[in-house]
Design an enzyme around this catalytic site. Structure first.
Site, PDB file in Angstrom:
ATOM      1  CB  CYS A   1       5.376  -4.001   0.220  1.00  0.00           C
ATOM      2  SG  CYS A   1       6.148  -2.372  -0.003  1.00  0.00           S
ATOM      3  CE1 TYR A   2       0.804   0.954   5.468  1.00  0.00           C
ATOM      4  CE2 TYR A   2      -0.691  -0.931   5.496  1.00  0.00           C
ATOM      5  CZ  TYR A   2      -0.330   0.328   5.961  1.00  0.00           C
ATOM      6  OH  TYR A   2      -1.104   0.956   6.912  1.00  0.00           O
TER       7      TYR A   2
ATOM      8  CG  HIS B   1       5.649  -5.151  -4.461  1.00  0.00           C
ATOM      9  ND1 HIS B   1       4.342  -5.131  -4.036  1.00  0.00           N
ATOM     10  CD2 HIS B   1       6.203  -3.987  -4.049  1.00  0.00           C
ATOM     11  CE1 HIS B   1       4.105  -3.993  -3.406  1.00  0.00           C
ATOM     12  NE2 HIS B   1       5.222  -3.279  -3.392  1.00  0.00           N
TER      13      HIS B   1
ATOM     14  N   GLY C   1       0.832  -1.195   0.000  1.00  0.00           N
ATOM     15  CA  GLY C   1       0.000   0.000   0.000  1.00  0.00           C
ATOM     16  C   GLY C   1       0.865   1.242   0.000  1.00  0.00           C
TER      17      GLY C   1
ATOM     18  CE  LYS D   1      -6.493  -5.717 -22.451  1.00  0.00           C
ATOM     19  NZ  LYS D   1      -7.724  -5.144 -23.054  1.00  0.00           N
TER      20      LYS D   1
ATOM     21  CD  GLU E   1       2.753  -8.237  -5.304  1.00  0.00           C
ATOM     22  OE1 GLU E   1       2.492  -7.113  -4.835  1.00  0.00           O
ATOM     23  OE2 GLU E   1       3.328  -9.139  -4.648  1.00  0.00           O
TER      24      GLU E   1
ATOM     25  CG  ASP F   1     -10.683  -5.449 -22.006  1.00  0.00           C
ATOM     26  OD1 ASP F   1     -10.069  -6.530 -22.004  1.00  0.00           O
ATOM     27  OD2 ASP F   1     -10.127  -4.352 -21.844  1.00  0.00           O
TER      28      ASP F   1
END
Length: 514
Positions: A79-80, A169, A52, A370, A171, A227
């Site tokens: 992280c946060y 991070h 965050g 996506k 991810e 999309d």
């Protein structure tokens, strides 16, 4: 059973559940301040606390109910999330004099090498940092697992309580071993099973749409992009002819866009399709406008006007109750969903919807990226030639013309863009790029073509590589291909005498379309 992700406002928060889904486990996301009883009823196998933008000591900083650490299930802070865990459990968090953003070299210590969390990691690995604070003093019972030259506690754990945290991070794609870390957490520490596939998601979404819409009518705007096509196909699977599709021809679309998309829809059973020709309406309102934000605003409002007008024509007998949109997660980062703490990054998505709009909004793809949307499209049977088209922004070619918009500049851009895409496909590079397009720069250059002096526009080519639309790097296209594209554009597109290639790199964050 699921892995629960608590969102503290990071722009990467939704990457975490999608990474876990990629591994074959189910994951859900909730705001970090979700009610403790709600969390308990979900019976998660593990919890991940996201990153965050705030400091844990700021007023109104994101908070989790500290009782989650005592639930007897594994918790991973990112992280946060590490800073929050460290502070909540008796450690000390301090701000760094210099914020750390970007790649860093992580060094595992002896405890880190033995930790299940880092199984399969080398002693030294690249990771991606994005923080200003860090844990400076470990909470009681924790041990440090890793460090970097500027962060002495880059990972920590209390393995007896199954509490883990990392300052980086995992991810993002810039942490190469990040997926292995989540795999270790989900399957080795949480002991979750692989039980999730994209076909499960298709069935889940169709079932949810059927339950919510019932026999009511819904309308969706088709833009020609992936999309909206996937969202429309998903809805058509759920409610059939109760779905009304409206394709607004803004005059700002790619070459042959209207014909290709409307032909596909009609061939695949969309009996209720309206193609609204509003080219003159859009171009007249954009005349003389140069500011890109103003272009977005005008296009958005004009689209709503045209869209509402077409709906009014359709509602002769019965009102339409639902409005469906092909919104995906990177589109809506600025809306701070599902956490009120997220930072605003994008400025143009869905900001033109009237506050008093009478429809109930349906966004079946709102939590997907996506690449996940494309995988879902594959399970729905969409043709490859439409499904794997490069992303196209809602405002269309208008925001790829820097300066005023008129028919002549649109012609130049549309023809040059078609040549670029045609050559990318012929060379095999189209499928190797996530997005490629042409921009028309607001300058003219002097040149010589044949025996004559010319004063014509400069075209910029751009090609980027991405996985999920959150990070991007420029594509190293072969010189021979760039030479062929440049030569064709200069020779075949009247009004262009110079072509440049944009090599801008995008760090983690939403990709803003030029």
């Amino acid at each position: 059973m699921a892995i629960l992700v608590l969102n503290c406002g990071s722009q990467f928060a939704h990457l975490i559940p999608r990474r876990i889904r990629e591994l074959g486990a189910y994951a859900e996301i909730l705001p970090c301040d979700a009610d403790f009883e709600t969390i308990g009823r979900m019976s998660p196998k593990g919890i991940v606390i996201s990153g965050g933008p705030a400091s844990v000591y700021e007023k109104d900083a994101p908070q989790c109910d500290p009782r989650i650490y005592g639930m007897g299930i594994p918790v991973l802070g990112v992280c946060y999330g590490q800073q929050l865990m460290g502070r909540d459990l008796g450690g000390e968090v301090k701000g760094h004099e210099e914020k750390q953003f970007g790649r860093a070299s992580l060094q595992l210590n002896a405890d880190g090498k033995k930790s299940l969390l880092f199984e399969g990691w080398g002693e030294r690995e690249d990771v991606w940092f994005s923080h200003g604070d860090a844990v400076e003093k470990l909470p009681p019972g924790f041990e440090a697992l890793a460090s970097t030259p500027t962060c002495k506690i880059a990972a920590m754990a209390d393995a007896t309580r199954n509490l883990y945290a990392v300052q980086f991070h995992p991810e993002v794609v810039h942490t190469p071993k990040g997926m292995r870390l989540y795999e270790n957490f989900v399957f080795k520490i949480c002991k979750e099973e692989k039980s999730w596939t994209m076909s499960d998601l298709k069935g889940k979404l169709v079932g949810e749409l059927k339950a919510k819409l019932g026999n009511e009518r819904a309308v969706i705007g088709i833009s020609g992009g992936v999309d909206s096509l996937v969202a429309a196909t998903l809805l058509h699977n759920a409610i059939g002819d109760n779905l009304q599709a409206i394709f607004v021809n803004t005059g700002l679309l790619r070459k042959n866009e209207v014909e290709d998309v409307s032909s596909y829809l009609r061939k695949h059973g969309f009996s209720k399709l309206v193609v609204a020709d509003a080219r003159h309406q859009f171009l007249s309102k954009l005349a003389g406008v140069t500011d890109p934000e103003e272009k977005r605003r005008i296009i958005g409002h004009t689209f709503i006007e045209v869209f509402d007008g077409e709906i009014a024509k359709l509602e002769t007998d019965e009102k339409i109750k639902f409005l469906a949109q092909g919104t995906i997660y990177p589109d809506r980062i600025e809306s701070a969903q599902p956490s009120k703490h997220a930072q605003k990054i994008k400025s143009h998505h869905n900001l033109t919807l009237p506050a008093q709009m009478r429809f109930q909004i349906i966004e079946p793809l709102r939590d997907l990226y996506k690449d996940e949307v494309r995988k879902l499209g594959e399970s729905l049977g969409l043709p490859k030639e439409l499904l794997w088209r490069h992303p196209f922004p809602g405002p269309g070619l208008a925001i790829r013309i820097l300066g005023e918009i008129d028919q002549e500049r649109l012609r130049i851009l549309r023809e040059a863009d078609a040549i670029f895409i045609e050559e990318l496909k012929a060379s095999g590079w189209y499928g190797k790029t996530w997005q490629a397009f042409v921009a028309l720069l607001p300058v003219k250059a002097v040149g010589v073509m044949g025996d004559a002096r010319t004063y014509s526009y400069v075209i910029s080519l751009r090609a980027v590589q991405s996985v999920d639309g959150m990070t991007a790097d420029w594509v190293k296209l072969p010189y021979e291909l760039l030479e062929r594209v440049s030569s064709r554009i200069v020779n075949e597109v009247r009004g262009v005498n110079r072509v440049v290639y944009d090599v801008t790199q995008k760090p983690p964050g939403t990709i803003e379309y030029l």
